[in-house]
Design a protein around this motif. Structure first.
Motif, PDB file in Angstrom:
ATOM      1  N   ASP A 181     -34.059 -37.994  20.193  1.00 32.61           N
ATOM      2  CA  ASP A 181     -32.651 -37.629  20.043  1.00 32.61           C
ATOM      3  C   ASP A 181     -32.448 -36.149  19.761  1.00 32.61           C
ATOM      4  OD1 ASP A 181     -33.843 -37.718  17.578  1.00 32.61           O
ATOM      5  OD2 ASP A 181     -32.131 -38.594  16.543  1.00 32.61           O
ATOM      6  N   GLY A 182     -33.500 -35.358  19.851  1.00 34.92           N
ATOM      7  CA  GLY A 182     -33.373 -33.926  19.570  1.00 34.92           C
ATOM      8  C   GLY A 182     -34.054 -33.103  20.637  1.00 34.92           C
ATOM      9  N   MET A 197     -21.330 -37.329  27.322  1.00 33.36           N
ATOM     10  CA  MET A 197     -22.526 -36.478  27.262  1.00 33.36           C
ATOM     11  C   MET A 197     -23.490 -37.006  26.210  1.00 33.36           C
ATOM     12  SD  MET A 197     -20.793 -32.693  27.468  1.00 33.36           S
ATOM     13  CE  MET A 197     -22.355 -31.850  27.606  1.00 33.36           C
ATOM     14  N   SER A 198     -24.786 -36.745  26.419  1.00 28.40           N
ATOM     15  CA  SER A 198     -25.771 -37.217  25.460  1.00 28.40           C
ATOM     16  C   SER A 198     -25.750 -36.344  24.223  1.00 28.40           C
ATOM     17  CB  SER A 198     -27.171 -37.151  26.093  1.00 28.40           C
ATOM     18  OG  SER A 198     -27.563 -35.820  26.256  1.00 28.40           O
ATOM     19  N   GLU A 199     -26.399 -36.857  23.173  1.00 28.85           N
ATOM     20  CA  GLU A 199     -26.479 -36.097  21.935  1.00 28.85           C
ATOM     21  C   GLU A 199     -27.192 -34.774  22.152  1.00 28.85           C
ATOM     22  OE1 GLU A 199     -28.185 -36.742  17.386  1.00 28.85           O
ATOM     23  OE2 GLU A 199     -27.931 -38.433  18.732  1.00 28.85           O
ATOM     24  N   LYS A 200     -28.229 -34.768  23.012  1.00 28.67           N
ATOM     25  CA  LYS A 200     -28.962 -33.526  23.245  1.00 28.67           C
ATOM     26  C   LYS A 200     -28.123 -32.509  24.017  1.00 28.67           C
ATOM     27  CE  LYS A 200     -33.031 -34.525  24.960  1.00 28.67           C
ATOM     28  NZ  LYS A 200     -34.431 -34.221  25.326  1.00 28.67           N
ATOM     29  N   SER A 201     -27.318 -32.978  24.984  1.00 27.32           N
ATOM     30  CA  SER A 201     -26.508 -32.032  25.747  1.00 27.32           C
ATOM     31  C   SER A 201     -25.390 -31.447  24.908  1.00 27.32           C
ATOM     32  CB  SER A 201     -25.939 -32.715  27.005  1.00 27.32           C
ATOM     33  OG  SER A 201     -25.143 -33.829  26.657  1.00 27.32           O
ATOM     34  N   PHE A 211     -25.888 -30.518  21.822  1.00 25.22           N
ATOM     35  CA  PHE A 211     -26.562 -29.773  20.764  1.00 25.22           C
ATOM     36  C   PHE A 211     -26.187 -28.299  20.809  1.00 25.22           C
ATOM     37  CE2 PHE A 211     -30.120 -27.455  18.938  1.00 25.22           C
ATOM     38  CZ  PHE A 211     -30.361 -28.175  17.778  1.00 25.22           C
ATOM     39  N   ARG A 212     -25.935 -27.724  19.646  1.00 29.97           N
ATOM     40  CA  ARG A 212     -25.630 -26.293  19.541  1.00 29.97           C
ATOM     41  C   ARG A 212     -26.852 -25.578  18.982  1.00 29.97           C
ATOM     42  NH1 ARG A 212     -20.343 -25.224  16.308  1.00 29.97           N
ATOM     43  NH2 ARG A 212     -20.608 -23.173  17.285  1.00 29.97           N
ATOM     44  N   GLY A 230     -28.419 -33.354   6.859  1.00 28.03           N
ATOM     45  CA  GLY A 230     -27.419 -32.812   7.775  1.00 28.03           C
ATOM     46  C   GLY A 230     -28.007 -32.050   8.944  1.00 28.03           C
ATOM     47  N   ALA A 231     -29.332 -31.964   9.003  1.00 26.58           N
ATOM     48  CA  ALA A 231     -29.972 -31.160  10.046  1.00 26.58           C
ATOM     49  C   ALA A 231     -30.036 -31.901  11.372  1.00 26.58           C
ATOM     50  CB  ALA A 231     -31.382 -30.783   9.612  1.00 26.58           C
ATOM     51  N   GLN A 232     -29.889 -31.127  12.443  1.00 19.94           N
ATOM     52  CA  GLN A 232     -30.145 -31.600  13.802  1.00 19.94           C
ATOM     53  C   GLN A 232     -31.466 -30.958  14.214  1.00 19.94           C
ATOM     54  OE1 GLN A 232     -26.394 -29.798  14.972  1.00 19.94           O
ATOM     55  NE2 GLN A 232     -25.763 -31.756  15.828  1.00 19.94           N
TER      56      GLN A 232
END
Length: 339
Positions: free
Chosen positions: A214-215, A1-5, A7-8, A164-166
Motif C-alpha cells: 500500500d506504499g 485512484m489507488s492509495e499509491k497514486s 501519495f504526496r 500518521g505516517a505514509q
C-alpha cells in the motif's frame, strides 16, 4: 485512484545516512528539514559513523529473520546464531526508531525507511566458506526471503510508532549493476562471480517490495548506469540516483520511464562539504534534461524529487543541515520556474 497514486511525495528528501553518532540530533535535523508534503519527506536516519552494525550492510543484516551475521576481518559473514554484532545492530536501530518517534509526535505525511536490497546484500554478505552469498542462488533466495520477513516486521514497528505516517520503502542497490554484469569479485579477487539472470534479479526485488503493497517503493543507487527499466518492471515507483552520472545515452529509457509514471529522485546537491550553488543553479541540469526529452515542463515538479547526490555520512553536521535545506529551496525553484 489507488492509495499509491494519491501519495504526496513532497519535493525533496535525503538518501538515508547522516553524519555523527547522535540519533536524537539526526532525527531532529531530518524532521526539521522536511516537515511534510509541502517541504519534503523525512526519513529514518542511518548513522554509520558509530561503527559495525550501524553501517549499511550491518544495519540491514540486523533486520534479517532466522539469519544472522557477524563481523570478520573480510567483512560481514552469515553465522548460526545472533552474536554481539547482531545485537549491536538491533540496539542502534532501536535508538534511531526511538528518536524518530520522539520527533514525529502527531506527524502525518510521507516517511521513508531504507534497507539494503537483496542483490547488494548478496554481494556483500559472506557464506561460511568466505565467498559472497551471490555465489549460491539458493542462498540468494533464502537471503531475499529473510530480508522480506524482516522488513515486514520493521515496517509494522514504524507504523506503530508513527501512526500518521505514509511509508515509503527504499532499497539501496549500489552493487546491482555489478551483479548484472558479473563484476562482483570472488574472495580470491582473481575471478568474478557469474552474472545473475535479469529475470531472477527482478523476481527477488519484486518479492521484497511485496512487503509494502500500500506504499510507494523506491530503489536508490549512486552507481553509474542505473537500470531504470528493470527497476520499474520489478515494481519500483521511483528511482533515486546521482544526477551527475547521467549521460545522454540514458535519455530514451528515462523518458519512457517517466511517461510510464516512474518518479525520478534526483541527487543534485553534493554529499560532502563544499560550496553550494544558488538553488536555481542546482536544478539547471534537470530542466535541461526535461527539455531534451521533450517532456511537459508543467509535469516537472510532480515527477522529480530532489536529494543530495548520495548519503551525507561523510559530511559535517553543519553541511548536512545546509544540504537538506538547499534541496528544499532548489525544489521550490523548480516548481516556481519549470522552464
Amino acid at each position: 485512484m489507488s492509495e499509491k497514486s494519491d501519495f504526496r511525495w513532497g519535493p525533496a528528501t535525503g538518501v538515508g545516512s547522516m553524519p555523527g553518532g547522535d540519533a536524537r540530533e539526526a532525527a531532529r535535523t531530518v524532521t526539521g528539514s522536511f516537515e511534510g508534503p509541502e517541504q519534503g519527506m523525512p526519513f529514518l536516519a542511518e548513522l554509520p559513523a558509530r561503527g559495525p552494525g550501524a553501517d549499511m550492510i550491518g544495519r540491514t543484516a540486523g533486520l534479517l529473520v532466522d539469519l544472522y551475521a557477524r563481523v570478520e576481518p573480510s567483512g560481514w559473514r552469515i553465522g548460526d546464531r545472533p552474536g554481539r554484532d547482531t545485537k549491536r545492530a538491533r540496539s542502534w536501530l532501536g535508538e534511531d526508531l526511538d528518536a524518530l518517534e520522539e520527533f514525529t509526535q502527531g506527524y502525518e505525511g510521507p516517511l521513508k525507511v531504507q534497507a539494503v536490497g537483496p542483490w547488494t546484500l548478496a554481494a556483500a554478505l559472506e557464506l561460511r566458506n568466505g565467498e559472497a552469498a551471490l555465489s549460491d542462488l539458493g542462498a540468494c533466495r533464502d537471503l531475499a526471503g529473510s530480508l522480506a520477513e524482516g522488513l515486514r516486521e520493521h515496517i509494522a514497528d514504524v507504523r506503530r510508532r508513527v501512526p500518521g505516517a505514509q511509508l515509503v520503502l527504499q532499497l539501496d542497490e549500489p552493487s546491482l549493476i555489478a551483479v548484472l554484469r558479473g563484476q562482483v569479485k570472488t574472495a580470491s579477487e582473481y575471478r568474478t562471480h557469474r552474472s545473475v539472470d535479469r529475470q531472477l534479479v527482478e523476481s527477488a526485488l519484486r518479492d521484497v517490495f511485496s512487503v509494502i503493497e500500500d506504499g510507494p517503493r523506491l530503489v536508490h543507487s549512486c552507481a553509474p548506469d542505473v537500470p531504470f527499466a528493470l527497476l520499474r518492471r520489478a515494481g519500483a515507483d521511483a528511482v533515486s540516483f546521482d544526477f551527475s552520472l547521467l549521460t545522454e545515452r540514458d535519455d530514451d529509457v528515462i523518458g519512457e520511464s517517466v511517461e510510464a509514471g516512474l518518479r525520478l529522485v534526483a541527487g543534485v546537491v553534493p554529499g560532502v562539504d563544499g560550496p553550494l550553488s544558488d538553488p536555481a543553479g542546482s536544478v539547471m541540469g534537470v530542466r535541461t534534461l526535461w527539455r531534451r526529452l521533450g517532456l511537459n515542463p508543467g509535469s516537472l515538479a510532480d515527477s522529480v524529487v530532489l536529494t543530495p547526490s548520495c548519503g551525507l555520512a561523510g559530511a559535517s553536521p553543519a553541511y548536512a543541515r545546509a544540504a537538506l535545506a538547499h534541496c528544499v529551496r532548489a525544489a521550490r525553484s523548480l516548481a516556481d520556474n519549470p522552464e
